[in-house]
Write an enzyme that holds these catalytic residues in place. Structure first.
Site, PDB file in Angstrom:
ATOM      1  N   ARG A 276     -45.688 -18.997   2.271  1.00  0.00           N
ATOM      2  CA  ARG A 276     -45.228 -18.639   3.314  1.00  0.00           C
ATOM      3  C   ARG A 276     -45.566 -17.842   4.213  1.00  0.00           C
ATOM      4  O   ARG A 276     -46.392 -17.353   4.214  1.00  0.00           O
ATOM      5  CB  ARG A 276     -43.199 -17.639   2.674  1.00  0.00           C
ATOM      6  CG  ARG A 276     -43.257 -16.918   4.555  1.00  0.00           C
ATOM      7  CD  ARG A 276     -41.900 -16.238   4.081  1.00  0.00           C
ATOM      8  NE  ARG A 276     -41.882 -15.560   5.358  1.00  0.00           N
ATOM      9  CZ  ARG A 276     -40.743 -16.556   6.244  1.00  0.00           C
ATOM     10  NH1 ARG A 276     -40.647 -18.142   6.683  1.00  0.00           N
ATOM     11  NH2 ARG A 276     -40.353 -15.660   7.671  1.00  0.00           N
ATOM     12  N   VAL A 277     -45.504 -18.888   5.800  1.00  0.00           N
ATOM     13  CA  VAL A 277     -46.688 -17.837   7.046  1.00  0.00           C
ATOM     14  C   VAL A 277     -45.331 -17.005   7.350  1.00  0.00           C
ATOM     15  O   VAL A 277     -44.764 -17.657   7.744  1.00  0.00           O
ATOM     16  CB  VAL A 277     -46.843 -19.474   7.304  1.00  0.00           C
ATOM     17  CG1 VAL A 277     -47.701 -18.716   8.710  1.00  0.00           C
ATOM     18  CG2 VAL A 277     -47.430 -20.689   7.107  1.00  0.00           C
TER      19      VAL A 277
ATOM     20  N   CYS B 146     -43.316  -9.278  11.882  1.00  0.00           N
ATOM     21  CA  CYS B 146     -41.503  -7.910  12.541  1.00  0.00           C
ATOM     22  C   CYS B 146     -42.235  -6.573  12.362  1.00  0.00           C
ATOM     23  O   CYS B 146     -41.299  -6.617  11.175  1.00  0.00           O
ATOM     24  CB  CYS B 146     -41.196  -8.390  12.141  1.00  0.00           C
ATOM     25  SG  CYS B 146     -39.508  -8.116  13.263  1.00  0.00           S
TER      26      CYS B 146
ATOM     27  N   CYS C 149     -36.169 -11.464   9.022  1.00  0.00           N
ATOM     28  CA  CYS C 149     -37.478 -11.231   9.069  1.00  0.00           C
ATOM     29  C   CYS C 149     -38.197 -10.569   7.900  1.00  0.00           C
ATOM     30  O   CYS C 149     -39.001 -11.256   7.104  1.00  0.00           O
ATOM     31  CB  CYS C 149     -39.044 -10.658  10.016  1.00  0.00           C
ATOM     32  SG  CYS C 149     -38.593 -10.987  12.031  1.00  0.00           S
TER      33      CYS C 149
ATOM     34  N   ARG D   1     -43.222 -12.642  19.032  1.00  0.00           N
ATOM     35  CA  ARG D   1     -43.812 -14.301  18.750  1.00  0.00           C
ATOM     36  C   ARG D   1     -44.956 -13.489  19.467  1.00  0.00           C
ATOM     37  O   ARG D   1     -45.566 -14.344  20.704  1.00  0.00           O
ATOM     38  CB  ARG D   1     -43.120 -14.756  19.892  1.00  0.00           C
ATOM     39  CG  ARG D   1     -41.596 -14.448  19.173  1.00  0.00           C
ATOM     40  CD  ARG D   1     -40.492 -15.729  18.968  1.00  0.00           C
ATOM     41  NE  ARG D   1     -39.659 -15.646  18.971  1.00  0.00           N
ATOM     42  CZ  ARG D   1     -38.176 -15.694  20.020  1.00  0.00           C
ATOM     43  NH1 ARG D   1     -38.483 -14.920  21.158  1.00  0.00           N
ATOM     44  NH2 ARG D   1     -37.131 -15.253  19.337  1.00  0.00           N
TER      45      ARG D   1
ATOM     46  N   ASP E 223     -42.488 -17.991  23.947  1.00  0.00           N
ATOM     47  CA  ASP E 223     -43.202 -17.817  22.135  1.00  0.00           C
ATOM     48  C   ASP E 223     -43.939 -18.003  22.572  1.00  0.00           C
ATOM     49  O   ASP E 223     -44.914 -19.008  22.977  1.00  0.00           O
ATOM     50  CB  ASP E 223     -42.399 -19.029  21.439  1.00  0.00           C
ATOM     51  CG  ASP E 223     -42.979 -18.714  19.665  1.00  0.00           C
ATOM     52  OD1 ASP E 223     -44.658 -18.199  19.566  1.00  0.00           O
ATOM     53  OD2 ASP E 223     -42.260 -18.969  19.122  1.00  0.00           O
TER      54      ASP E 223
ATOM     55  N   ARG F  59     -47.517 -17.410  20.178  1.00  0.00           N
ATOM     56  CA  ARG F  59     -47.963 -17.514  18.491  1.00  0.00           C
ATOM     57  C   ARG F  59     -48.794 -18.805  19.111  1.00  0.00           C
ATOM     58  O   ARG F  59     -49.553 -19.028  18.169  1.00  0.00           O
ATOM     59  CB  ARG F  59     -47.124 -17.435  17.605  1.00  0.00           C
ATOM     60  CG  ARG F  59     -46.034 -16.700  17.937  1.00  0.00           C
ATOM     61  CD  ARG F  59     -45.158 -16.288  16.429  1.00  0.00           C
ATOM     62  NE  ARG F  59     -43.972 -17.354  16.502  1.00  0.00           N
ATOM     63  CZ  ARG F  59     -42.753 -17.185  15.778  1.00  0.00           C
ATOM     64  NH1 ARG F  59     -43.251 -16.439  15.290  1.00  0.00           N
ATOM     65  NH2 ARG F  59     -42.165 -17.715  16.261  1.00  0.00           N
TER      66      ARG F  59
END
Length: 417
Positions: free
Chosen positions: A243-244, A248, A261, A292, A330, A332
């Site tokens: 999991r990436v 949060c 999250c 984000r 976003d 990111r």
């Protein structure tokens, strides 16, 4: 006397190229050894030794400045790196010598103390940008999963107490500017100029020193958590669950129920534990990209805007309200995210615990295969996070069920509760 005072009070602007001496430690990104690549040298006393823009420690460099100002820290002190070596050796891997695979971190960062011991002994300020250690995780959700039978203790990965053994690495960002520009499809001169302008001119060397190829940006770091045998991560014969996760704070730390999250993070950890216990490995990559990558202040402003708008919080306006406040939905930009996976030597992820198409596509486009995609179970979705899930699925996020029927299931469960 006068000369001594002058040395203490004189300021040499970083935009000045120095004495004109040849750079002592040029950077050759993608070289086969750390010595051939060259050390990453940030703040040092001799300008000719510096080959990087910025300082080590990212955002913490400002706290270091306050410590120096208050007299708590000697500004020329060098860290004593005795017994700080990694508890597990990562790499090297072929991806380390491919200048296109890794551009946002130093793949040799955890080897700096050993690789450049002689130079460090001369007084040059060379610091590791990656540290690797071992630890145990203690999360109440994992203890609950053990009690309810979802997880089982094996004494190695998961203890009878519910604690989980991990190998973890902290990674500071190290940006190779030519590679970064190529990754984003822009000219390096434009990248440098925009970085200079959007940081209020804090780093003039971005535009005055094209010979300095590396930038140590004042941003948050990355933490990697490895479950099971770290050697299994790059072994194609052993399965990998990953999991990436993007930061949060409200949910991950304080359990806010407006998003999924923390539930998704804990779900990912559970899946990683199961994979490790089955002989493979689990991996959590935790990126400091709060809100984000727009920041927590912007995030809370968006919360207010969503809940106060006419008609209340709705999935149709979920992303738009962020754009109204921040100017973008976003920030990111997952293009840099796979670098951490390449540092670990990963070529395939068997189970990817994420609904994000941006993350999935970025990993695939970087040359890493993904097998199964794993969504968050319905019973882990908090009541106030239904809008988020609905909006993400409507926007094209991955789901293994029909969006409408899936939401009906969640709503029915919440009504029953």
């Amino acid at each position: 006397m006068g000369d001594s005072v002058n040395r203490k009070t004189h300021i040499r602007l970083t935009s000045h190229p120095g004495s004109g001496k040849k750079m002592r430690f040029p950077i050759h990104w993608g070289a086969p050894t750390p010595q051939e690549r060259g050390p990453i040298v940030g703040t040092v006393t001799e300008a000719a030794d510096r080959n990087a823009i910025g300082t080590h420690g990212g955002s913490y460099s400002l706290y270091r400045a306050l410590a120096v100002t208050s007299g708590a820290l000697n500004p020329i002190r060098r860290p004593d790196l005795t017994n700080t070596a990694p508890t597990h050796q990562i790499g090297p891997f072929p991806s380390w010598t491919d200048p296109k695979k890794i551009v946002s971190l130093d793949p040799w960062g955890h080897m700096a103390a050993e690789a450049f011991a002689g130079i460090i002994g001369e007084g040059v300020d060379i610091r590791p940008t990656i540290a690797i250690t071992r630890a145990h995780l203690t999360l109440h959700e994992l203890k609950d999963a053990l009690r309810l039978g979802r997880l089982k203790a094996d004494g190695k990965v998961m203890k009878e107490s519910g604690d989980v053994a991990v190998t973890k690495a902290a990674i500071e960002p190290v940006w190779y500017l030519p590679g970064l520009a190529e990754r984003f499809g822009v000219e390096e001169t434009r990248l440098r100029r925009v970085l200079f302008e959007q940081t209020g001119g804090m780093f003039p060397e971005l535009v005055t020193r094209p010979d300095l190829l590396v930038f140590l940006p004042p941003i948050g770091s990355i933490t990697v958590y490895i479950f099971g045998d770290p050697e299994a991560i790059q072994d194609p014969k052993r399965r990998l669950t990953c999991r990436v996760h993007d930061e949060c704070n409200g949910s991950d730390v304080f359990g806010s129920d407006i998003c999924t999250c923390r539930p998704y993070l804990v779900h990912g950890i559970e899946e990683c534990i199961r994979e490790a216990q089955a002989g493979g490995a689990g991996l959590i990559v935790y990126n400091r990209k709060e809100g984000r990558a727009l920041g927590e202040v912007t995030k809370f402003l968006v919360y207010n805007a969503r809940k106060r708008q006419e008609g209340g919080d709705t999935a149709s306006e979920y992303f738009e309200r962020t754009e109204c406040v921040a100017g973008v939905q976003d920030a990111r930009f997952q293009e840099l995210m796979p670098d951490t996976l390449h540092w670990l030597g990963i070529t395939r992820i068997d189970r990817f615990v994420s609904m994000s198409n941006m993350k999935h596509d970025s990993i695939i486009n970087s040359g890493i295969e993904i097998g199964e995609r794993v969504t968050i179970p319905d019973d882990l979705i908090p009541a106030d996070a239904m809008v988020e899930i609905e909006a993400k699925k409507a926007a094209g996020y991955y789901s293994d069920t029909d969006v409408t029927s899936d939401l009906k299931t969640v709503k029915g469960r919440l009504l029953d509760e």
